[in-house]
Design an enzyme around this catalytic site. Structure first.
Site, PDB file in Angstrom:
ATOM      1  N   LYS A 184     147.541 -16.196  78.621  1.00 36.92           N
ATOM      2  CA  LYS A 184     146.727 -16.998  79.104  1.00 36.92           C
ATOM      3  C   LYS A 184     147.279 -18.213  80.087  1.00 36.92           C
ATOM      4  O   LYS A 184     148.269 -18.517  80.333  1.00 36.92           O
ATOM      5  CB  LYS A 184     145.822 -17.469  77.918  1.00 36.92           C
TER       6      LYS A 184
HETATM    7  C1  LIG Z   1     137.725 -12.202  77.039  1.00 40.56           C
HETATM    8  C2  LIG Z   1     138.492 -12.432  75.730  1.00 40.56           C
HETATM    9  N1  LIG Z   1     137.921 -13.077  74.582  1.00 40.56           N
HETATM   10  C3  LIG Z   1     138.567 -13.398  73.527  1.00 40.56           C
HETATM   11  C4  LIG Z   1     139.953 -13.075  73.586  1.00 40.56           C
HETATM   12  C5  LIG Z   1     140.655 -13.280  72.154  1.00 40.56           C
HETATM   13  O1  LIG Z   1     141.664 -14.141  72.396  1.00 40.56           O
HETATM   14  P1  LIG Z   1     142.900 -14.294  71.337  1.00 40.56           P
HETATM   15  O2  LIG Z   1     143.946 -13.110  71.544  1.00 40.56           O
HETATM   16  O3  LIG Z   1     143.439 -15.724  71.195  1.00 40.56           O
HETATM   17  O4  LIG Z   1     142.277 -14.358  69.882  1.00 40.56           O
HETATM   18  C6  LIG Z   1     140.523 -12.408  74.524  1.00 40.56           C
HETATM   19  C7  LIG Z   1     142.285 -12.231  74.256  1.00 40.56           C
HETATM   20  O5  LIG Z   1     142.680 -11.517  75.199  1.00 40.56           O
HETATM   21  C8  LIG Z   1     139.906 -12.341  75.776  1.00 40.56           C
HETATM   22  O6  LIG Z   1     140.616 -11.715  76.845  1.00 40.56           O
END
Ligand SMILES: Cc1ncc(COP(=O)(O)O)c(C=O)c1O
Length: 394
Positions: free
Chosen positions: A195
């Site tokens: 990210k």
């Molecule tokens: C659109 C979206 N929501 C939620 C998440 C979840 O994030 P995390 O991997 O930090 O739990 C991601 C992760 O890739 C995502 O792309």
């Protein structure tokens, strides 16, 4: 025409270029080491400092740091008061966590199709999915381009709903001049290494609502009303668990990393925009693919750069293009398989064919590498490899 690497030719580059990757400098490392030498490894002064800096950055009152983007979404759904029997509208073109968070609290995801251009939640389809059981909408800023937030906010008012924005792709993006993070009741961000900034794993929820912020803080700490430093200050051991919460805390050294990374966010988002502009200019003339649409009233933070193949002009399918680009050492990827297509959701009774826009788009999507640490040469390698492969199969 140069021979494709997949057919034994020389690859465009020697080493695989991933689709994304973190950028960690010496000052990031020093910030973490300083905290490792201090008294507080978990909840301490750096958590508060990071939260304040993050809230200021997105122009809102409260930011609550948690252990992942998924935890951020789960906490947001809790703060919104979603429970068994409640329905929540969510788009199918996203990562599974955007819908799973509704299931965690016993709610029912109602998948509503996306707009054909941005692949963001279509407000008209969202409204068509609303019933007397609907409590919230989760909109996803797919690839970093903000959703139709004014239309969704109007929906929220009309139907008395909570609007949650999954901004995990959209830190640094703006909508009609305002940053993502201050535009919905609750916005969830991810700090995963792919990210915009990272804390290893990590997430943040932002809100301007003090009561919701208090519920988020309760939820990340087991549903317990005080943290140890408050008990120490009060000279008392007493605490109460008032809700069923989780341990979703982010450590103090991760928050130190987050603060150091946040300083670099403007430059990194600018670099992502530069890379996206270069790709879009280079690929505009290739009829075998479509470049991602850019809307005039919002600025994407370009977490992903997703092209769509015009398969009618290609002799092969997406999988052959994917494999040929991987053989050229370009780490292409696909974001996303529609969430209700996953076996877990199929077992719950969701059937394919209900979301024609997202499902047709999925067949043509390909994510190209984009991250601020890419050199100009890396960017040109991607342009060269895409042109080479498409020309071969076109
Ligand atoms: C659109 C979206 N929501 C939620 C998440 C979840 O994030 P995390 O991997 O930090 O739990 C991601 C992760 O890739 C995502 O792309």
């Amino acid at each position: 025409m140069p021979e494709l690497a997949i057919h034994g030719g020389v690859p465009v580059r020697e080493r695989m270029l991933p689709y994304s990757r973190q950028w960690v400098d010496d000052d990031d490392i020093e910030a973490v080491v300083r905290v490792l030498r201090s008294d507080w490894l978990t909840t301490g002064p750096n958590v508060t400092a990071f939260e304040e800096a993050f809230a200021a950055w997105v122009g809102t009152e409260h930011a609550v740091a948690v252990s992942s983007g998924t935890a951020a979404l789960h906490a947001a759904v809790f703060a919104a008061g979603i429970g068994p029997g409640d329905e929540v509208i969510v788009p199918p073109m996203t990562f599974a966590a955007s819908a799973n968070c509704i299931r965690y609290q016993g709610g029912t995801p109602i998948f509503a199709d996306v707009r054909p251009d941005t692949l963001n939640l279509d407000p008209v389809r969202a409204e068509a999915g609303i019933t007397e059981r609907t409590r919230a909408i989760i909109t996803v800023d797919y690839t970093g381009q903000p959703s139709d937030l004014d239309e969704l906010r109007a929906l929220r008012e009309r139907h008395h709903l909570i609007l949650i924005e999954d901004g995990c792709h959209a830190l640094g993006a703006t909508y009609r001049g305002r940053p993502v993070g201050c535009l919905a009741h609750l916005t969830a961000f991810s700090l995963h290494p792919v990210k915009h900034i990272t804390t290893g794993e990590g997430g943040v929820v932002t809100t301007s609502d003090g009561e919701m912020a208090a519920r988020l803080r309760l939820f990340r700490n087991h549903g317990i009303t005080t943290v140890p430093s408050q008990r120490e200050a009060a000279g008392s051991w007493f605490y109460e668990m008032t809700e069923l919460g989780y341990n979703y805390r982010l450590t103090d050294f991760q928050c130190a990393l987050g603060q150091a990374q946040l300083q670099k966010l403007p430059a990194w988002v600018a670099r992502r925009r530069e890379i996206a502009a270069r790709y879009s200019a280079a690929f505009a003339v290739i009829r075998e693919l479509e470049t991602p649409p850019v809307l005039a009233d919002r600025e994407s933070s370009w977490h992903l750069y997703v092209i769509r193949l015009n398969l009618e002009y290609l002799r092969v399918g997406r999988i052959e293009v994917f494999r040929a680009l991987r053989a050229e050492n370009i780490g292409v990827n696909v974001h996303y398989i529609p969430v209700p297509w996953h076996p877990y959701y199929q077992k719950l009774g969701y059937t394919k064919g209900q979301w024609p826009v997202a499902e047709a788009a999925y067949e043509r999507l390909l994510s190209l590498p984009i991250f601020p640490a890419m050199s100009d040469q890396d960017v040109e390698d991607v342009v060269k490899a895409v042109s080479k492969v498409i020309k071969h199969y076109g």
